[in-house]
Enzyme design. Structure first.
Site, mmCIF file in Angstrom:
data_model
loop_
_atom_site.group_PDB
_atom_site.id
_atom_site.type_symbol
_atom_site.label_atom_id
_atom_site.label_comp_id
_atom_site.label_asym_id
_atom_site.label_seq_id
_atom_site.Cartn_x
_atom_site.Cartn_y
_atom_site.Cartn_z
ATOM 1 N N GLY A 1 3.689 -9.920 -10.764
ATOM 2 C CA GLY A 1 5.001 -10.233 -10.181
ATOM 3 C C GLY A 1 4.936 -11.582 -9.492
ATOM 4 C CG ASN B 1 1.704 -8.686 2.922
ATOM 5 O OD1 ASN B 1 0.876 -9.419 3.454
ATOM 6 N ND2 ASN B 1 2.876 -9.114 2.478
ATOM 7 C CB ALA C 1 5.184 -16.435 -4.671
ATOM 8 C CE LYS D 1 1.227 -12.408 5.443
ATOM 9 N NZ LYS D 1 0.920 -12.099 4.065
ATOM 10 C CB SER E 1 8.900 -9.438 0.297
ATOM 11 O OG SER E 1 8.127 -8.452 0.889
HETATM 12 N N1 LIG Z 1 5.824 -12.491 -2.637
HETATM 13 C C1 LIG Z 1 5.265 -13.010 -1.548
HETATM 14 O O1 LIG Z 1 5.678 -14.092 -1.081
HETATM 15 C C2 LIG Z 1 4.097 -12.331 -0.874
HETATM 16 C C3 LIG Z 1 3.355 -13.073 0.062
HETATM 17 C C4 LIG Z 1 2.228 -12.482 0.633
HETATM 18 C C5 LIG Z 1 1.883 -11.190 0.302
HETATM 19 N N2 LIG Z 1 2.634 -10.485 -0.600
HETATM 20 C C6 LIG Z 1 2.191 -9.119 -0.921
HETATM 21 O O2 LIG Z 1 1.630 -9.155 -2.236
HETATM 22 C C7 LIG Z 1 1.843 -7.891 -2.908
HETATM 23 C C8 LIG Z 1 2.605 -8.154 -4.213
HETATM 24 O O3 LIG Z 1 3.900 -8.632 -3.846
HETATM 25 P P1 LIG Z 1 4.874 -9.355 -4.872
HETATM 26 O O4 LIG Z 1 5.916 -10.029 -4.047
HETATM 27 O O5 LIG Z 1 4.114 -10.141 -5.872
HETATM 28 O O6 LIG Z 1 5.510 -8.089 -5.601
HETATM 29 P P2 LIG Z 1 6.415 -8.052 -6.937
HETATM 30 O O7 LIG Z 1 7.011 -9.393 -7.201
HETATM 31 O O8 LIG Z 1 7.314 -6.870 -6.790
HETATM 32 O O9 LIG Z 1 5.339 -7.802 -8.092
HETATM 33 C C9 LIG Z 1 4.682 -6.592 -8.288
HETATM 34 C C10 LIG Z 1 4.410 -6.474 -9.767
HETATM 35 O O10 LIG Z 1 3.631 -5.302 -10.001
HETATM 36 C C11 LIG Z 1 4.102 -4.740 -11.211
HETATM 37 N N3 LIG Z 1 3.633 -3.343 -11.301
HETATM 38 C C12 LIG Z 1 3.967 -2.277 -10.547
HETATM 39 N N4 LIG Z 1 3.273 -1.185 -10.929
HETATM 40 C C13 LIG Z 1 2.487 -1.588 -11.951
HETATM 41 C C14 LIG Z 1 1.545 -0.935 -12.774
HETATM 42 N N5 LIG Z 1 1.253 0.379 -12.607
HETATM 43 N N6 LIG Z 1 0.917 -1.640 -13.734
HETATM 44 C C15 LIG Z 1 1.188 -2.950 -13.932
HETATM 45 N N7 LIG Z 1 2.072 -3.638 -13.187
HETATM 46 C C16 LIG Z 1 2.710 -2.958 -12.199
HETATM 47 C C17 LIG Z 1 5.604 -4.892 -11.117
HETATM 48 O O11 LIG Z 1 6.185 -4.678 -12.386
HETATM 49 P P3 LIG Z 1 7.762 -4.858 -12.715
HETATM 50 O O12 LIG Z 1 7.850 -6.280 -13.205
HETATM 51 O O13 LIG Z 1 8.048 -3.848 -13.753
HETATM 52 O O14 LIG Z 1 8.506 -4.634 -11.411
HETATM 53 C C18 LIG Z 1 5.679 -6.324 -10.627
HETATM 54 O O15 LIG Z 1 5.586 -7.246 -11.707
HETATM 55 C C19 LIG Z 1 2.622 -7.036 -1.898
HETATM 56 O O16 LIG Z 1 1.738 -6.249 -1.140
HETATM 57 C C20 LIG Z 1 3.301 -8.076 -0.997
HETATM 58 O O17 LIG Z 1 3.616 -7.570 0.294
HETATM 59 C C21 LIG Z 1 3.725 -11.028 -1.204
#
Ligand SMILES: NC(=O)c1ccc[n+]([C@@H]2O[C@H](COP(=O)([O-])OP(=O)(O)OC[C@H]3O[C@@H](n4cnc5c(N)ncnc54)[C@H](OP(=O)(O)O)[C@@H]3O)[C@@H](O)[C@H]2O)c1
Length: 291
Positions: A10, A98, A124, A175, A244
């Site tokens: 993601g 996180n 992101a 964090k 998020s």
């Molecule tokens: N985004 C940020 O800025 C940010 C910054 C720091 C930390 N984080 C942390 O990083 C982590 C990821 O966040 P994110 O923002 O990247 O989340 P996200 O955009 O929702 O991405 C998660 C991805 O995981 C996929 N997924 C879920 N279950 C799966 C499975 N069983 N097998 C394969 N893929 C699967 C989802 O698929 P689908 O495409 O089908 O939904 C999605 O593509 C979280 O803990 C978040 O709190 C995020």
């Protein structure tokens, strides 16, 4: 050369995959729930692209050197369904999520000595499957030791600020102070500028104080000044910023309120520390998600 399977491409996962693929010594593949053909990331330095193999079936996967998990915390058990195919006798699993429970979420699936918890700070957003925007620099922190240092080497060709620390506990709780305080935005469906409402700022202070109290009981070194530092930083920041959980609520996706606020309530209970404001955030967000 390292073989890498990233589970959950993601916002964070696709961005990291594109960066990893810039080093042609790596063999990078992704395990996706929603398939796509290629990755394109708008980074602060320009667009980077990658064309990793994209697996959607466990039967397509073979043992790798590294598994990187970048799903949301609530998808951890479903992410682990890829492990039997991907994890061989020497595979290590980096959990890039996180919260403070990186190991707790995965130790029922793999020995804890093979789990590398990663604190990531990388703004992101996902535009569509395989398309992301990286809005600022990337910071990563891992525990000191062989596993953490080997993980950091995967990114040695990048300009990431990535380091190992002897005090990972403090890094993740610090964090969490930030992440937990974002809950009122998701409850109120308001972007970051709502911190200028003094009542909301006071609620955020209470949430952070509870986080600090429970974090200290868990062994984190957290200064009282974190409270005002975070509030002041939020007041100086963009009024339009959406954390998020707010973005997920707006998009009708599940929210990570358990990893960001529920954990403070649960671990607080273990130490006899009440966390009523975090409990309130969990109840309201759970209700908003369920009804
Ligand atoms: N985004 C940020 O800025 C940010 C910054 C720091 C930390 N984080 C942390 O990083 C982590 C990821 O966040 P994110 O923002 O990247 O989340 P996200 O955009 O929702 O991405 C998660 C991805 O995981 C996929 N997924 C879920 N279950 C799966 C499975 N069983 N097998 C394969 N893929 C699967 C989802 O698929 P689908 O495409 O089908 O939904 C999605 O593509 C979280 O803990 C978040 O709190 C995020």
């Amino acid at each position: 050369m390292a073989s890498i399977l990233l589970i959950g491409p993601g916002a964070i996962g696709a961005t990291l995959t594109a960066w990893l693929a810039q080093d042609d010594r790596h063999d990078v593949a992704v395990a996706a729930r929603t398939p796509f053909d290629s990755i394109e990331v708008q980074t602060p330095e320009g667009i980077i692209r990658a064309k990793p193999r994209v697996f959607t079936e466990v039967s397509q996967v073979k043992h790798v050197d590294w598994v990187l998990v970048t799903t949301k915390a609530y998808d951890s058990d479903s992410a682990a369904e890829w492990f039997p195919a991907a994890v061989g006798p020497r595979t290590r699993v980096a959990v890039i999520q996180n919260g403070v429970e990186h190991i707790a979420r995965f130790e029922k699936h793999i020995a804890r000595e093979r789990i590398v918890p990663v604190m990531i700070d990388l703004p992101a957003d996902r535009l569509s499957p395989g398309r992301t925007i990286q809005r600022g620099p990337a910071h990563m922190v891992v525990p000191a030791g062989r596993n953490g240092e080997d993980f950091l080497k995967l990114f040695s060709h990048t300009n990431f600020d990535a380091k190992a620390t002897d005090d990972f506990t403090s890094a993740v709780w610090r964090k969490l102070c930030l992440n937990s305080s974002g809950a009122p935005c998701a409850v109120l469906l308001k972007p970051a500028g709502i911190v200028h409402h003094e009542g909301v700022a006071e609620l955020m202070r209470a949430i952070i104080r509870e986080c600090i109290a429970v974090g200290r009981a868990e062994g984190a070194k957290l200064e009282d000044e974190i409270v005002e530092d975070l509030i002041e930083r939020a007041k100086r920041g963009s009024r339009d910023g959406a954390n998020s959980m707010l973005a997920d609520r707006r998009a009708g996706r599940p929210m990570e309120y358990d990893a960001r606020n529920g954990v403070i309530v649960r671990l607080g209970r273990k130490h006899g520390i009440a966390a009523p404001m975090n409990a309130l955030m969990v109840s309201l967000l759970e209700a908003a998600q369920q009804y």
